[in-house]
Design an enzyme around this catalytic site. Structure first.
Site, PDB file in Angstrom:
ATOM      1  CG  HIS A 101      -2.072   0.932   1.080  1.00 39.17           C
ATOM      2  ND1 HIS A 101      -1.979   2.277   1.319  1.00 39.17           N
ATOM      3  CD2 HIS A 101      -3.336   0.695   0.667  1.00 39.17           C
ATOM      4  CE1 HIS A 101      -3.150   2.828   1.066  1.00 39.17           C
ATOM      5  NE2 HIS A 101      -3.991   1.909   0.663  1.00 39.17           N
TER       6      HIS A 101
ATOM      7  CG  ASP B 234      -8.416  -3.882  -2.883  1.00 35.08           C
ATOM      8  OD1 ASP B 234      -9.621  -3.699  -3.011  1.00 35.08           O
ATOM      9  OD2 ASP B 234      -7.570  -2.976  -2.877  1.00 35.08           O
TER      10      ASP B 234
END
Ligand code: CMC
Length: 442
Positions: free
Chosen positions: A318, A376
């Site tokens: 991320h 996700d």
């Protein structure tokens, strides 16, 4: 800043002085402190004072706006909406309350909540002519392509809420988008199946209504599973806003020119679609299917580590979180709950995902780079378990993120410091050269 070395010294009065080592020139900039998070150097005067721009591809060190909506501490794994930790909101709140919080800055009182839920519920129908618009798409169109088109086209259907200088019209447009997004998303899905569109029902909650419009048919009663409705509501909360990510920044950039809100949200949907952003949940499932069995995990992990290979482990890493994404932790919890309650705890893809998670978390490459599973990684598995097709995964993300986009867009429009977004560049092309007539070329 060219090839000149620049060194920074923080002065005690909260300013920073940069010294151009080539010319010796010094310029001092104020340092701003938000309510939380690192200090920020205010470089608005930089070009005027130095004739230089900053170079920051991907905005890794650049704050583009002031915002009071969402705070992330990526090192500590903290996510706050209007000061409330995401864990508290996910466990004790519901999506409608979170929408109100993001839009208005405070949790609603019971009567404020009733009024808000009523208003959203009574905006869920879409203009009847949208049927014809959807009919114009190929049956095999990706639902995100339909979402981009339909949401952009809403400005042609709702002219009475496109004057962005009117706060009332801005709020009507915001309510319309939050309310209609599930209807549009479900209809995009129904269109791909060739099934009749299912109209919203005002006696259902936001999450229930979405499930109803996705899975009911006119031929028989459809019973909504409370487990699925609860899981979906939590997924919506966890995706509602995430500070200045790519799609939100896209919405702000599009909106900075004064574009109408429907066009801006369509731009956000387009940005979200990419596999490095919202498209990652779809990419995770595709990747797990490609891996196929636990004995092929090592091969894929090696591919991800190979600098010559562009392959990345989808659902890992991320830009901001260099610690476990708090949303991923909650999503992991929900993922296990859903699979247990639905009786699909022997789901091979989940087992594969858990094994991949374990291996990646222990692998030096991932540990060194602090690449943790992101939200996700787990959301794709929950979506699969509750029967949502892979092509709809990113659409669900778009439904949830709409409130974040409209809250950020409203904040931008009201910001007295707001300017059209216009980044500069480090130009590396030709210098000026004379035009060569066609006959003299070659
Ligand atoms: N698999 C393998 N290596 C990776 C991965 C990955 N998923 N992510 C980053 N790296 C490596 C990268 O190659 C680089 O290595 P090196 O330093 O040797 O060059 C290092 O880690 C740092 O990566 P980066 O590309 O500089 O990091 P970034 O902040 O630009 O990228 C990211 C962040 C999310 C785009 C990236 O981690 C990625 O592509 N992840 C996979 C896609 C994904 O899951 N995206 C969903 C993001 S979360 C949802 C959202 O908020 O939208």
């Amino acid at each position: 800043m060219g090839n000149d070395a620049i060194r920074g010294d923080t002065a005690p009065e909260d300013s920073i002085t940069i010294v151009n080592n080539a010319s010796g020139a010094k310029v001092t900039f104020p340092v701003l402190q938000g309510s939380c998070g690192p200090k920020v150097i205010d470089i608005r005067r930089l070009y005027g004072a130095t004739d230089m721009f900053t170079y920051d591809p991907g905005f890794t060190a650049t704050g583009s706006c002031e915002s009071s909506i969402t705070f992330i501490d990526g090192e500590a794994g903290v996510l706050l909406h209007r000061g409330y930790p995401i864990e508290d909101l996910a466990k004790h709140s519901d999506f409608m309350e979170v929408c109100y919080l993001l839009l208005y800055g405070e949790l609603p009182t019971p009567s404020e909540k009733d009024t808000f839920v009523h208003a959203i519920t009574y905006h869920t129908m879409v203009h009847e002519q949208l049927h014809k618009f959807i009919d114009g798409f190929r049956r095999d169109a990706h639902p995100m392509a339909i979402m981009c088109g339909i949401v952009g086209a809403l400005s042609a259907f709702y002219h009475d809420s496109t004057d962005i200088s009117d706060p009332y019209q801005r709020m009507v447009a915001s309510y319309r988008m939050i309310a209609k997004m599930p209807t549009i998303a479900a209809w995009a899905f129904k269109y791909s199946l060739g099934q009749p569109f299912i109209y919203p029902r005002n006696d259902l909650t936001y999450a229930e209504n979405f499930i109803h419009m996705m899975f009911a048919t006119p031929c028989e009663d459809y019973e909504i599973s409370p487990t699925i409705a609860r899981a979906l509501d939590r997924i919506l909360i966890l995706h509602a806003d995430h500070e200045q990510n790519a799609s939100t920044s896209t919405v702000r950039l599009a909106g900075s020119s004064g574009a109408n809100p429907f066009a801006c949200i369509a731009a956000g949907i387009a940005s979200l679609w990419g596999p490095a952003h919202g498209g990652a949940n779809e990419a995770v499932l595709n990747m797990l299917n490609e891996i196929g069995s636990p004995n092929r995990i090592a091969e894929f992990v090696d591919k991800a580590k190979d600098p010559e290979d562009p392959f990345r482990l989808m659902g890992f890493g991320h830009r901001v979180y260099k610690n476990f994404d708090p949303r991923a932790r909650l999503m992991r919890e929900s993922c296990h709950e859903v699979l247990n309650e639905l009786g699909v705890d022997n789901e091979p893809l989940l087992e594969l995902a858990m094994e991949l998670e374990r291996i990646a978390l222990e692998d030096e490459y991932f540990v060194e780079r602090r690449l943790y599973p992101n939200v996700d990684f787990y959301s794709g598995i929950i979506f699969k378990a509750i029967g949502i097709p892979v092509s709809m995964f990113t659409v669900l993300f778009a439904v949830a993120r709409t409130v974040g986009w409209v809250a950020q867009w409203n904040e931008m429009v009201e910001d007295p410091n707001q300017k059209i977004g216009r980044p500069r560049q480090l130009y590396t092309g030709y210098e000026q050269r004379p035009y060569v007539p066609l006959a003299e070329r070659g």
